[in-house]
Design a protein around this motif. Structure first.
Motif, PDB file in Angstrom:
ATOM      1  N   THR A  39       0.845  -1.193   0.000  1.00  0.00           N
ATOM      2  CA  THR A  39       0.000   0.000   0.000  1.00  0.00           C
ATOM      3  C   THR A  39       0.877   1.239   0.000  1.00  0.00           C
ATOM      4  N   ASP A  40       0.577   2.151  -0.929  1.00  0.00           N
ATOM      5  CA  ASP A  40       1.368   3.375  -1.075  1.00  0.00           C
ATOM      6  C   ASP A  40       0.540   4.381  -1.868  1.00  0.00           C
ATOM      7  N   LEU A  42      -0.599   6.292  -5.078  1.00  0.00           N
ATOM      8  CA  LEU A  42      -0.590   6.046  -6.518  1.00  0.00           C
ATOM      9  C   LEU A  42       0.282   7.098  -7.202  1.00  0.00           C
ATOM     10  N   SER A  44      -0.504   8.830  -9.676  1.00  0.00           N
ATOM     11  CA  SER A  44      -1.431   9.932  -9.963  1.00  0.00           C
ATOM     12  C   SER A  44      -2.810   9.483  -9.480  1.00  0.00           C
ATOM     13  N   CYS A  46      -6.511   8.132  -8.983  1.00  0.00           N
ATOM     14  CA  CYS A  46      -7.293   7.122  -9.679  1.00  0.00           C
ATOM     15  C   CYS A  46      -8.297   7.817 -10.595  1.00  0.00           C
ATOM     16  N   ARG A  52      -5.980   8.747  -3.995  1.00  0.00           N
ATOM     17  CA  ARG A  52      -4.533   8.716  -4.184  1.00  0.00           C
ATOM     18  C   ARG A  52      -3.930   7.444  -3.591  1.00  0.00           C
ATOM     19  N   GLY A  54      -3.143   3.580  -3.227  1.00  0.00           N
ATOM     20  CA  GLY A  54      -3.099   2.441  -4.128  1.00  0.00           C
ATOM     21  C   GLY A  54      -2.385   1.258  -3.512  1.00  0.00           C
ATOM     22  N   ARG A  56       0.404  -1.581  -4.784  1.00  0.00           N
ATOM     23  CA  ARG A  56       1.327  -1.958  -5.845  1.00  0.00           C
ATOM     24  C   ARG A  56       1.530  -3.464  -5.806  1.00  0.00           C
ATOM     25  N   TRP A  61      -0.298  -1.326 -10.478  1.00  0.00           N
ATOM     26  CA  TRP A  61      -1.012  -0.640  -9.406  1.00  0.00           C
ATOM     27  C   TRP A  61      -2.513  -0.846  -9.521  1.00  0.00           C
ATOM     28  N   CYS A  63      -6.127   0.800  -7.511  1.00  0.00           N
ATOM     29  CA  CYS A  63      -6.630   1.760  -6.538  1.00  0.00           C
ATOM     30  C   CYS A  63      -7.042   0.984  -5.284  1.00  0.00           C
ATOM     31  N   ARG A  69      -7.634  -0.417 -12.180  1.00  0.00           N
ATOM     32  CA  ARG A  69      -6.227  -0.595 -12.554  1.00  0.00           C
ATOM     33  C   ARG A  69      -5.655   0.752 -12.990  1.00  0.00           C
ATOM     34  N   HIS A  70      -4.588   1.166 -12.315  1.00  0.00           N
ATOM     35  CA  HIS A  70      -3.960   2.454 -12.613  1.00  0.00           C
ATOM     36  C   HIS A  70      -3.424   2.450 -14.039  1.00  0.00           C
TER      37      HIS A  70
END
Length: 189
Positions: A39-40, A42, A44, A46, A52, A54, A56, A61, A63, A69-70
């Motif tokens: 978890t971190d 994103l 940019s 979503c 923000r 997301g 990984r 990535w 959301c 899906r980013h």
């Protein structure tokens, strides 16, 4: 003190919460990220909900709120993804004030030097802006001289972010409202 893994002679990484060498810390990290994601923030916001936050994964990535899906864009044909905007583009010493519900497609069809701003609104707002700046208008067109007060108006809309990022945030919020997911991370109430 040595690495906590039996048979490893490596030195624990300074500041590590578990006494593991860098190779074993990395192996633990890879296991956790593969099985649970990391978890971190994103890269940019979503585009589906505006969050923000997301997760990984090795595959990319997602959301953390809506699991979009980013990097994937909503289908422009979806009626719930439509956000009407008034756009301001510059070509030399002229500025065009136009409107579109699909600005990517519309602006791709125009020749201009730079996108100056987007403003939320449709045909009625565009007509209001044409009326406001009528004294700067080139007769029979949607082009205006790049002078005050039009330049001041465009500057007043500046949020300090790229106009496209602002537009995608509006699309994200629109999709979030349509899906019932709040762009702020909780159910609407």
């Amino acid at each position: 003190m040595r690495c906590a893994i039996e048979g490893c002679d490596g030195m624990p990484e300074p500041g590590a919460s578990v006494p593991l060498c860098s190779d074993h810390l990395f192996a633990a990290y890879e296991t956790v990220s593969r099985d649970h994601g990391i978890t971190d923030l994103l890269p940019s916001p979503c585009v589906a909900c505006g969050s923000r936050l997301g997760v990984r994964w090795p595959s990319g990535w997602l959301c953390a709120i809506c699991e979009w899906r980013h990097g994937e864009w909503p289908d422009a044909e979806r009626p719930d993804a439509r956000v009407d905007v008034v756009y301001y583009v510059r070509s030399g010493d002229r500025i065009k004030i136009g409107t579109s519900g699909n600005p990517r497609s519309r602006l791709a069809a125009l020749r201009f030097d730079s996108l100056l701003a987007f403003e939320r609104g449709g045909r009625a707002l565009e007509q209001q802006r044409h009326w406001m700046f009528a004294e700067l208008r080139f007769a029979g067109s949607e082009w205006f001289r790049a002078e005050e007060p039009l330049l001041t108006h465009i500057e007043s809309m500046s949020t300090g972010e790229d106009a496209w990022n602002q537009y995608f945030r509006w699309v994200s919020a629109r999709l979030a409202l349509a899906s019932g997911v709040s762009p702020w991370g909780s159910e609407p109430g």
